[in-house]
Design an enzyme around this catalytic site. Structure first.
Site, PDB file in Angstrom:
ATOM      1  CB  CYS A  61       9.966  12.632  28.532  1.00  9.39           C
ATOM      2  SG  CYS A  61      11.370  12.258  29.588  1.00  9.39           S
ATOM      3  CB  CYS A  65      16.799  15.169  25.836  1.00  8.50           C
ATOM      4  SG  CYS A  65      16.911  14.271  27.409  1.00  8.50           S
ATOM      5  CB  CYS A  68      14.231  13.699  22.964  1.00  7.82           C
ATOM      6  SG  CYS A  68      13.177  12.241  23.149  1.00  7.82           S
ATOM      7  CB  CYS A 105      15.457  -2.673  22.982  1.00  5.64           C
ATOM      8  SG  CYS A 105      15.993  -1.282  23.967  1.00  5.64           S
ATOM      9  CB  CYS A 136      17.466  -4.303  25.762  1.00 10.85           C
ATOM     10  SG  CYS A 136      18.257  -2.685  25.926  1.00 10.85           S
ATOM     11  CB  CYS A 196      22.902  -1.051  25.770  1.00 11.02           C
ATOM     12  SG  CYS A 196      22.585  -0.313  24.151  1.00 11.02           S
ATOM     13  NE  ARG A 269      21.912  -2.616  18.746  1.00 14.38           N
ATOM     14  CZ  ARG A 269      22.228  -2.527  20.039  1.00 14.38           C
ATOM     15  NH1 ARG A 269      22.111  -1.394  20.666  1.00 14.38           N
ATOM     16  NH2 ARG A 269      22.618  -3.596  20.698  1.00 14.38           N
TER      17      ARG A 269
HETATM   18  N1  SAM Z   1      14.116   8.158  28.458  1.00 17.12           N
HETATM   19  C1  SAM Z   1      15.162   7.222  28.398  1.00 17.12           C
HETATM   20  C2  SAM Z   1      16.524   7.855  28.314  1.00 17.12           C
HETATM   21  O1  SAM Z   1      16.648   8.986  27.905  1.00 17.12           O
HETATM   22  O2  SAM Z   1      17.482   7.171  28.660  1.00 17.12           O
HETATM   23  C3  SAM Z   1      15.017   6.211  27.286  1.00 17.12           C
HETATM   24  C4  SAM Z   1      14.539   6.617  25.916  1.00 17.12           C
HETATM   25  S1  SAM Z   1      15.594   7.733  25.025  1.00 17.12           S
HETATM   26  C5  SAM Z   1      14.583   8.113  23.638  1.00 17.12           C
HETATM   27  C6  SAM Z   1      16.917   6.703  24.399  1.00 17.12           C
HETATM   28  C7  SAM Z   1      17.984   7.325  23.575  1.00 17.12           C
HETATM   29  O3  SAM Z   1      17.505   7.591  22.281  1.00 17.12           O
HETATM   30  C8  SAM Z   1      18.532   8.671  24.007  1.00 17.12           C
HETATM   31  O4  SAM Z   1      19.484   8.568  25.024  1.00 17.12           O
HETATM   32  C9  SAM Z   1      19.172   9.192  22.735  1.00 17.12           C
HETATM   33  O5  SAM Z   1      20.527   8.805  22.670  1.00 17.12           O
HETATM   34  C10 SAM Z   1      18.384   8.494  21.640  1.00 17.12           C
HETATM   35  N2  SAM Z   1      17.602   9.453  20.850  1.00 17.12           N
HETATM   36  C11 SAM Z   1      16.519  10.143  21.264  1.00 17.12           C
HETATM   37  N3  SAM Z   1      16.033  10.925  20.288  1.00 17.12           N
HETATM   38  C12 SAM Z   1      16.832  10.730  19.207  1.00 17.12           C
HETATM   39  C13 SAM Z   1      16.840  11.251  17.888  1.00 17.12           C
HETATM   40  N4  SAM Z   1      15.947  12.135  17.483  1.00 17.12           N
HETATM   41  N5  SAM Z   1      17.794  10.830  17.039  1.00 17.12           N
HETATM   42  C14 SAM Z   1      18.713   9.925  17.459  1.00 17.12           C
HETATM   43  N6  SAM Z   1      18.746   9.398  18.688  1.00 17.12           N
HETATM   44  C15 SAM Z   1      17.828   9.792  19.564  1.00 17.12           C
HETATM   45  C1  DTB Z   2      19.684   4.138  21.214  1.00 16.75           C
HETATM   46  O1  DTB Z   2      20.860   4.533  21.386  1.00 16.75           O
HETATM   47  N1  DTB Z   2      19.003   4.340  20.108  1.00 16.75           N
HETATM   48  C2  DTB Z   2      17.642   3.853  20.260  1.00 16.75           C
HETATM   49  C3  DTB Z   2      17.706   3.102  21.598  1.00 16.75           C
HETATM   50  N2  DTB Z   2      18.974   3.494  22.115  1.00 16.75           N
HETATM   51  C4  DTB Z   2      16.641   3.252  22.589  1.00 16.75           C
HETATM   52  C5  DTB Z   2      16.644   4.968  20.235  1.00 16.75           C
HETATM   53  C6  DTB Z   2      16.710   5.765  18.985  1.00 16.75           C
HETATM   54  C7  DTB Z   2      15.600   6.723  19.044  1.00 16.75           C
HETATM   55  C8  DTB Z   2      15.482   7.508  17.793  1.00 16.75           C
HETATM   56  C9  DTB Z   2      14.445   8.554  17.901  1.00 16.75           C
HETATM   57  C10 DTB Z   2      13.041   8.054  17.990  1.00 16.75           C
HETATM   58  O2  DTB Z   2      12.676   7.066  17.288  1.00 16.75           O
HETATM   59  O3  DTB Z   2      12.258   8.677  18.710  1.00 16.75           O
HETATM   60 FE1  SF4 Z   3      12.923  11.808  27.965  1.00 10.30          FE
HETATM   61 FE2  SF4 Z   3      13.651  11.774  25.404  1.00 10.30          FE
HETATM   62 FE3  SF4 Z   3      15.327  12.668  27.246  1.00 10.30          FE
HETATM   63 FE4  SF4 Z   3      14.749  10.028  27.176  1.00 10.30          FE
HETATM   64  S1  SF4 Z   3      15.830  11.205  25.602  1.00 10.30           S
HETATM   65  S2  SF4 Z   3      14.865  11.347  28.973  1.00 10.30           S
HETATM   66  S3  SF4 Z   3      12.594  10.155  26.500  1.00 10.30           S
HETATM   67  S4  SF4 Z   3      13.355  13.605  26.691  1.00 10.30           S
END
Ligand code: SAM
Ligand code: DTB
Ligand code: SF4
Length: 335
Positions: A61, A65, A68, A105, A136, A196, A269
């Site tokens: 990506c 972030c 992530c 989702c 979703c 959401c 949730r």
């Molecule tokens: N790329 C899209 C975005 O950022 O909206 C969708 C996927 S992103 C992984 C969805 C959400 O997962 C993020 O907004 C964040 O709140 C959550 N998330 C990502 N990494 C995480 C982690 N290591 N622990 C908990 N939540 C996480």
């Molecule tokens: C949200 O708030 N939590 C979910 C969903 N929206 C997409 C994602 C959690 C991701 C946790 C880190 C991972 O599994 O990579």
């Molecule tokens: Fe990309 Fe992860 Fe950020 Fe979503 S949360 S925009 S997947 S870097």
């Protein structure tokens, strides 16, 4: 999930941080009692919604972030993959349904979808809905026309988190702003897709940042129909890893209760990090007004409690997975 016939006269959008702090700091039994009382006005307290996640496009990506595993800016060991084939996604959706989920989702590690990708995601949405599941998607930023296309394909919910407080936001992401996130949420609303939107705790933010995050959500008009609360799942190789401070279970329960009080008619949730909560902590979180979980052994790239463990927990607590998706009525009229 059964919503009760309660009115929405306790739904407010003018919450202040001061009011939220007072509620948050109440003696725990008083806080949980108040949250459970509000919960019962809007929902059947014996039901929990089950949603299952699938990463339809993993890693690589362009966003940075700091929390992530999927950001190309960090060396986390997550490889960049291609968008999954529609049939493979629908096979997973069938399994999710067989496992009792009512919502499926689909998450993609994009800054935003490209037009060609969107055609395929729309086909996935149609397929998921044809299985009788709610759909979703979480695909990053959307333009107004992309949101309309997803809405026309029948998308029920769009997940797009604010992630943290406005003050802490620039510390965890620099490639977009919180305002960008709010604009996408406006496009989602305009396309008549349910929202959401939640965030993450445990990334090194202060307790006041967590409360600010919930107040920011509770000042949205209307409130997000669905509010995911994530305990940060540690990802070695991410910048957040250096500063992260885990949130203890009781502090987390306070946030769940506060979310329930600030957004009475929204589904709250328990999302990432649930595998680090004991059964007792989860029971307390349900008492405090949480009424949805992710089921299935994986989230996107990290783990989740095993299906059997969740089934055993819910049986111990006498809670049922809601057999039907949330009623297609808005709990709150758009302004
Ligand atoms: N790329 C899209 C975005 O950022 O909206 C969708 C996927 S992103 C992984 C969805 C959400 O997962 C993020 O907004 C964040 O709140 C959550 N998330 C990502 N990494 C995480 C982690 N290591 N622990 C908990 N939540 C996480
Ligand atoms: C949200 O708030 N939590 C979910 C969903 N929206 C997409 C994602 C959690 C991701 C946790 C880190 C991972 O599994 O990579
Ligand atoms: Fe990309 Fe992860 Fe950020 Fe979503 S949360 S925009 S997947 S870097």
């Amino acid at each position: 999930m059964t919503r009760t016939a309660a009115g929405t006269d306790d739904v407010r959008h003018d919450w202040t941080a001061e009011e939220a702090h007072v509620l948050h700091d109440l003696p725990l039994p008083e806080l949980v009692f108040r949250a459970q009382s509000v919960h019962r006005r809007h929902f059947d307290p014996g039901e929990i919604e089950a949603a299952t996640l699938l990463s339809i496009k993993t890693g690589g990506c362009p966003e940075d972030c700091g929390y992530c595993s999927q950001s190309a800016h960090h060396r986390t060991g997550v490889a960049a993959g291609k968008l999954m084939d529609t049939e493979a996604v629908l096979a997973e959706a069938r399994q999710a349904k067989a496992g009792g989920a009512t919502r499926f989702c689909m998450g993609a590690a994009w800054r935003g979808p490209k037009e060609r990708d969107l055609d395929q995601v729309c086909a996935m949405i149609e397929g998921v809905r044809a299985l009788g599941l709610e759909s979703c998607a979480t695909l990053g930023m959307l333009t107004p026309s992309q949101a309309r296309r997803l809405g026309a394909a029948g998308l029920d919910y769009y997940n797009h988190n604010i992630d943290t407080s406005p003050a802490f936001y620039p510390r965890i992401v620099t490639t977009r702003t919180l305002q960008d996130r709010l604009e996408t949420l406006d496009h989602v609303r305009a396309a008549d897709i349910k929202v959401c939107c939640g965030g993450i705790v445990g990334m090194g933010e202060t307790p006041a940042d967590r409360i600010e995050m919930l107040v920011t959500l509770a000042r949205l008009r209307p409130h997000p129909e669905s509010v995911p609360l994530n305990l940060w799942n540690p990802i070695p190789g991410t910048p957040v890893m250096e500063d992260a401070v885990p949130v203890d279970a009781i502090a987390f329960v306070r946030l769940v209760a506060l979310a329930r009080l600030l957004m009475p008619a929204s589904v709250v949730r328990l999302s990432a990090g649930r595998d680090r909560l004991s059964d007792e902590a989860q029971a307390l979180a349900f008492l405090a007004g949480a009424n949805s979980i992710f089921t299935g052994d994986r989230l996107l790239t990290t783990g989740n409690p095993a299906r059997e463990a969740d089934a055993a927990l819910l049986a111990r607590l006498g809670l049922k997975i809601a057999a039907r998706p949330a009623a297609p009525i808005r709990a709150e009229a758009a302004p």
